[in-house]
Design an enzyme around this catalytic site. Structure first.
Site, PDB file in Angstrom:
ATOM      1  N   GLY A  37       5.935  -1.548  -8.999  1.00 51.61           N
ATOM      2  CA  GLY A  37       6.503  -2.049 -10.251  1.00 51.61           C
ATOM      3  C   GLY A  37       5.600  -1.792 -11.446  1.00 51.61           C
ATOM      4  N   ASN A  71       9.493 -13.568 -12.969  1.00 49.14           N
ATOM      5  CA  ASN A  71       8.776 -13.781 -11.704  1.00 49.14           C
ATOM      6  C   ASN A  71       8.228 -15.194 -11.561  1.00 49.14           C
ATOM      7  OD1 ASN A  71       7.356 -12.358 -13.919  1.00 49.14           O
ATOM      8  ND2 ASN A  71       5.520 -12.835 -12.738  1.00 49.14           N
ATOM      9  N   HIS A 100       7.500  -4.017  -2.273  1.00 50.15           N
ATOM     10  CA  HIS A 100       6.969  -5.151  -1.509  1.00 50.15           C
ATOM     11  C   HIS A 100       7.626  -6.485  -1.843  1.00 50.15           C
ATOM     12  CE1 HIS A 100       3.843  -7.039  -4.308  1.00 50.15           C
ATOM     13  NE2 HIS A 100       4.161  -5.957  -4.972  1.00 50.15           N
ATOM     14  N   THR A 126       1.451  14.241  -4.165  1.00 46.95           N
ATOM     15  CA  THR A 126       2.174  14.324  -2.892  1.00 46.95           C
ATOM     16  C   THR A 126       2.871  12.999  -2.604  1.00 46.95           C
ATOM     17  OG1 THR A 126       0.564  15.901  -2.092  1.00 46.95           O
ATOM     18  CG2 THR A 126       1.918  14.824  -0.422  1.00 46.95           C
ATOM     19  N   CYS A 168      -0.799 -12.901  -9.819  1.00 44.00           N
ATOM     20  CA  CYS A 168      -1.849 -12.319 -10.653  1.00 44.00           C
ATOM     21  C   CYS A 168      -2.568 -13.387 -11.463  1.00 44.00           C
ATOM     22  CB  CYS A 168      -1.253 -11.302 -11.615  1.00 44.00           C
ATOM     23  SG  CYS A 168       0.147 -10.449 -10.954  1.00 44.00           S
TER      24      CYS A 168
END
Ligand code: PLP
Length: 400
Positions: free
Chosen positions: A71, A151, A201, A237, A325
């Site tokens: 995100g 959130n 996640h 990649t 966080c």
């Protein structure tokens, strides 16, 4: 001891079917999708199938989805990518005070580069008003970035209404749907959005994988350079196991979303009722109805959120006192402060976010262990006294 995981907005366990899918691409099908040989072709197939699954989940075309590391990177790419690509049109960006730091910090960084950012206030429920968006638009506005669901408090924003305004004025519109994707419908045409950030996640895929939807034809520039992957929009990649996992998780989320939302809403409302009816000096943070089905946030007065978290943890209940966080920092949550909650009350916030493995017993256990914890912590507060009949005549209005 019973362990109850109530922190699904921080992260989710990997779904067994997702882990199985992922393992296949860690183990057997290990090729580089850019290689022309069989191994490469198999890996390419996995990436493109996952892209189709994610696209189907958000109602977009597969080529409008690019894979990112999560995100945070999706937010960065959307915001800076629009800002740099549209510099000659204007320098004004509109966002809100309750966005995740992945949005706010990138907007702040752009301010230092000469962009002007309007950070809109929210109401007491954490809601952004479309009228305030309309009033903030200028002829220099190039981007509106408002999250789909918050959130910390779970409030769902009026994205469609804001999208309509953006469309009318020809302004690009990004939404951070990290918390809403997989829990409520996220359809790019219904929401009228040009960019959508999602993260693996939060939906039972592993950490370190996400996606960004970029509407075909919009003016946007890639932020990182160095390879042709993702049609040069996100070089490097590809994280094939992660991408396959995200595709599988998105597919499962679409199959289960309606039933899960109904089931989790019942559990969520049981928690809300159990807390609001049994405690004084507690408030429900976030919108009472326009909130995520799995999301609860309370502010307990006369309680330190960290102490509450630790006490719950000792009883086996894993919750959060804000976003993952900001837990661990002594700063009160910027979201709660933006909603007008006083800092001392914001400090006593508790976020409970439910997920697929939670059930009635988890909720009952939580409601059973909570009273002793609240009573003990409040007994330690010099400011708290229990609400009683004397309160009728008491002059201490601060505790009502
Ligand atoms: N946006 C929101 C609303 C979030 O809740 C989070 C994570 O908590 C992020 C962005 C960042 O996502 P990620 O952890 O995948 O980088």
């Amino acid at each position: 001891m019973r362990r109850v995981y109530f922190d699904h907005s921080a992260t989710t366990p990997v779904h067994p079917a997702v882990a199985e899918e992922m393992y296949r691409y860690v183990n057997k099908t290990f090729g580089n999708p850019s290689s022309v040989h069989f191994f490469g072709r198999e890996a390419r197939k996995a990436v493109e199938e996952a892209r189709e699954k994610v696209a189907r989940a958000i109602g977009s075309r597969p080529e409008e989805v690019i894979f990112t590391s999560g995100g945070t990177e999706s937010d960065l790419m959307a915001i800076k990518g629009v800002a740099y690509a549209n510099r000659n049109k204007g320098n004004h960006i509109i966002t809100s005070s309750v966005e995740h730091h992945a949005v706010l910090d990138n907007c702040k960084a752009l301010e230092k580069e000469g962009f002007a950012v309007t950070v809109l206030p929210v109401d007491a429920d954490g809601m952004v008003s479309p009228d305030s968006v309309a009033a903030a638009i200028t002829d220099k506005t190039i981007l509106i970035t408002i999250m789909h669901a918050n959130n910390e408090v779970g409030t769902i924003q009026p994205i469609h209404e804001i999208g309509r305004l953006a469309r009318e004025k020809g302004i690009l519109f990004h939404t951070d749907a990290v918390q809403s994707f997989g829990k409520i419908p996220v359809n790019v045409d219904e929401l009228l959005v040009d960019f959508v950030s999602i993260s693996g996640h939060k939906i039972y895929a592993p950490k370190g994988i996400g996606a960004l939807y970029i509407r075909k034809g919009v003016r946007w520039l890639p932020i990182s350079l160095g390879g042709g992957q993702e049609r040069k929009r996100r070089p490097g990649t590809e994280n094939v196991p992660g991408i396959a996992a995200l595709g599988k998780a998105a597919e499962i989320a679409m199959e289960t979303m309606a039933d899960e939302a109904a089931r989790l809403t019942l559990l969520r409302d049981k928690i809300i009722k159990g807390v609001m009816e049994n405690y004084s000096n507690v408030r429900l943070n976030g919108h009472p109805t326009k909130r995520l089905p799995n999301h609860v946030n309370f502010a307990f007065e006369f309680i330190e959120g960290e102490a509450l978290l630790l006490s719950l943890d000792l009883q086996g209940v894993a919750a959060s006192s804000g976003s993952a966080c900001t837990s661990g920092s002594l700063e009160p949550s910027h979201v709660l402060l933006a909603m007008g909650i006083p800092p001392e009350i914001a400090h006593g916030s508790l976020r409970i976010t439910l997920g697929k493995d939670n059930n009635e017993e988890d909720v009952s256990y939580f409601l059973e262990v909570l009273p002793a914890i609240i009573d003990r912590l409040r007994a330690m507060s010099p400011l708290y006294h229990k609400v009683s009949d004397d309160c009728e005549t008491c002059d201490k209005t601060w505790c009502r």
